[in-house]
Scaffold this motif. Structure first.
Motif, PDB file in Angstrom:
ATOM      1  N   ALA A  30      31.150  42.172  37.603  1.00 53.93           N
ATOM      2  CA  ALA A  30      32.180  43.208  37.721  1.00 53.93           C
ATOM      3  C   ALA A  30      32.534  43.706  36.325  1.00 53.93           C
ATOM      4  O   ALA A  30      32.914  42.914  35.455  1.00 53.93           O
ATOM      5  CB  ALA A  30      33.425  42.655  38.411  1.00 53.93           C
ATOM      6  N   VAL A  45      35.212  45.680  34.405  1.00 56.85           N
ATOM      7  CA  VAL A  45      36.607  46.028  34.660  1.00 56.85           C
ATOM      8  C   VAL A  45      37.108  46.938  33.535  1.00 56.85           C
ATOM      9  O   VAL A  45      37.022  46.591  32.362  1.00 56.85           O
ATOM     10  CB  VAL A  45      37.494  44.770  34.754  1.00 56.85           C
ATOM     11  CG1 VAL A  45      38.937  45.153  35.036  1.00 56.85           C
ATOM     12  CG2 VAL A  45      36.962  43.833  35.836  1.00 56.85           C
ATOM     13  N   SER A  75      35.345  54.683  36.316  1.00 55.44           N
ATOM     14  CA  SER A  75      34.506  53.776  37.107  1.00 55.44           C
ATOM     15  C   SER A  75      33.385  54.509  37.840  1.00 55.44           C
ATOM     16  O   SER A  75      32.265  54.004  37.913  1.00 55.44           O
ATOM     17  CB  SER A  75      35.369  52.984  38.101  1.00 55.44           C
ATOM     18  OG  SER A  75      35.919  53.824  39.100  1.00 55.44           O
ATOM     19  N   ALA A  78      37.107  48.911  38.715  1.00 60.11           N
ATOM     20  CA  ALA A  78      35.963  48.067  38.379  1.00 60.11           C
ATOM     21  C   ALA A  78      34.677  48.701  38.904  1.00 60.11           C
ATOM     22  O   ALA A  78      34.701  49.604  39.743  1.00 60.11           O
ATOM     23  CB  ALA A  78      36.137  46.663  38.966  1.00 60.11           C
TER      24      ALA A  78
END
Length: 462
Positions: A217, A219, A254, A312
């Motif tokens: 992930a 972030v 993102s 994320a």
């Protein structure tokens, strides 16, 4: 003492602090005689460089986590960062959040009324939220059929962090994706939809999450703006706009990163406010960007506190994950309790010790009370009072505040002293008028009449 006199008193105390008294109390040698030199030395001492090849990114070679005394921790079956895992953690449903329970009428009629009026009552946040729902193909579109050859994971991680900073993120980290951070079902409507949509039966409002789980992930985090926070009560008109702007900004970052990774031939899904399939706090912790705090479901960043919003990208792009961090926050939150003492609806626990919730230890807040106040607040729009009063985020960037947060991250005794100094100088209670740039529309903040709920729904057009 009048409010104006109290405010002036706080400003005077702030100037008193700037003269160096608090710094002297903390043992910052030479603060009064050589402030610039101390500031420079302190700033260098407080920085750290955790990247595997000695550099966080090219745009930000040193990862700025503020002034804390910071340690790196492992992440295993019994701990996620400093969050202790004591049993199996079950995946949860997005539909069981406080806002959804309010929408269903499980909390109060007042909450339902407030929810239906929450977005329309504020012209600014309505304008921002209209630009927050991003095209679905950008969130989880098709992947290029041929994988592009990429650098080694360490160099690729640095490159992705540079991309996030280039896209105007205030911080970024990469974590191993905890499988329990995925929800087992998500809502199929936007969080604050129309009354008709919110009153559908549950089975029509959710869908199971069947997408493949990713190992990493990325972030991304943005600041909700310190000066705006310093001018706000924490629950006036700007609170919701601060949140939505953070959601919009991290959402844009993102989806661009996710699309870029898919263009390289790897799977990537953007996780942002309007279209999450994963819960953000475990990802923040796994990516080394914060620790779980007293509010129970928020993670605090060492420099930004929880004056931040995140999104994320979950991906299988080969990356080198960062380690979770420990800057003494759990000991600090155990002592401080400012967020709980200042919560307008008593939603945050005052307990000294954490309790087990779904297999891990945390302070258990009342999500229903929190959501109810945020949607039905008639003195403003939504609420960020806990963010406003937290000693970790309502501070200007100055050497004496850096010294203070470094001191507060040491142990329980120093945490108690930092909290006392924070209270003494009125931090979290100030409203600095010169920073207040927005307008209030108090006539729009009142709840609609109960008849809004009891009136029959309009028929759909043929």
């Amino acid at each position: 003492m009048s409010n104006e006199q109290k405010q002036q008193s706080k400003i005077n105390r702030r100037n008193f602090l700037k003269a160096g008294v608090a710094a002297t109390a903390m043992g910052v040698v030479g603060a009064l005689t050589a402030p610039a030199k101390v500031a420079s030395a302190a700033g260098e001492a407080f920085k750290y460089t955790p990247a595997p090849k000695g550099q966080w990114s090219k745009l930000h070679p040193v990862h700025d986590m503020g002034s804390v005394s910071l340690r790196f921790v492992e992440h295993n079956d019994h701990w996620l960062g400093t969050t202790k895992i004591v049993g199996p953690i079950k995946k949860t449903s997005q539909y069981d959040s406080g806002f959804d329970r309010v929408a269903e009428g499980k909390v109060s009629q007042r909450g339902q009324l407030g929810l239906y009026n929450l977005i329309p009552k504020d012209p600014m946040s309505l304008a921002i939220v209209m630009g927050t729902a991003l095209p679905k193909p950008l969130v989880e579109g098709p992947v290029a059929p041929v994988k592009t050859e990429i650098p080694d994971p360490e160099q690729m991680s640095m490159h992705i962090k540079d991309l996030a900073y280039f896209l105007r993120a205030d911080d970024v980290g990469i974590g191993k994706m905890p499988s329990y951070a995925y929800w087992f079902e998500k809502t199929i409507y936007e969080p604050f939809g129309t009354r008709e949509l919110l009153e559908l039966p549950r089975e029509q409002c959710v869908k199971p999450i069947t997408e493949p789980e990713m190992p990493y992930a990325i972030v991304v985090m943005v600041d909700q703006n310190l000066k705006t926070t310093l001018a706000s009560t924490g629950y006036d008109a700007i609170s919701q706009s601060q949140s939505f702007l953070g959601y919009h900004s991290t959402g844009v970052i993102s989806v661009i990163i996710a699309q870029y990774i898919r263009n390289l031939g790897y799977n990537a899904r953007a996780q942002y406010a309007v279209d999450y399939t994963a819960n953000m706090p475990p990802l923040i912790i796994a990516a080394g960007l914060g620790e779980l705090c007293r509010t129970g479901d928020c993670a605090i960043h060492p420099r930004l506190g929880f004056r931040n919003k995140v999104a994320a990208v979950t991906t299988d792009l080969p990356l080198a994950p960062d380690k979770p961090i420990d800057f003494g926050l759990l000991d600090f939150c155990r002592i401080c309790k400012k967020c709980a003492e200042n919560c307008p609806n008593g939603a945050i626990s005052l307990d000294d010790d954490m309790k087990e919730v779904n297999g891990y230890l945390r302070w258990k807040n009342d999500a229903d009370k929190c959501a109810e106040f945020r949607v039905s607040n008639e003195e403003g729009v939504c609420c960020g009072r806990c963010m406003k009063v937290c000693p970790w985020n309502s501070k200007e960037d100055s050497w004496f505040h850096q010294a203070g947060t470094w001191f507060g991250s040491q142990n329980k005794t120093s945490a108690s002293m930092l909290k006392a100094i924070d209270d003494m100088f009125g931090y979290g209670t100030e409203q600095i008028e010169k920073y207040k740039w927005w307008l209030e529309w108090p006539e729009k903040y009142k709840l609609p009449p109960v008849s809004v709920l009891t009136a029959p729904l309009p028929k759909a057009p043929l």
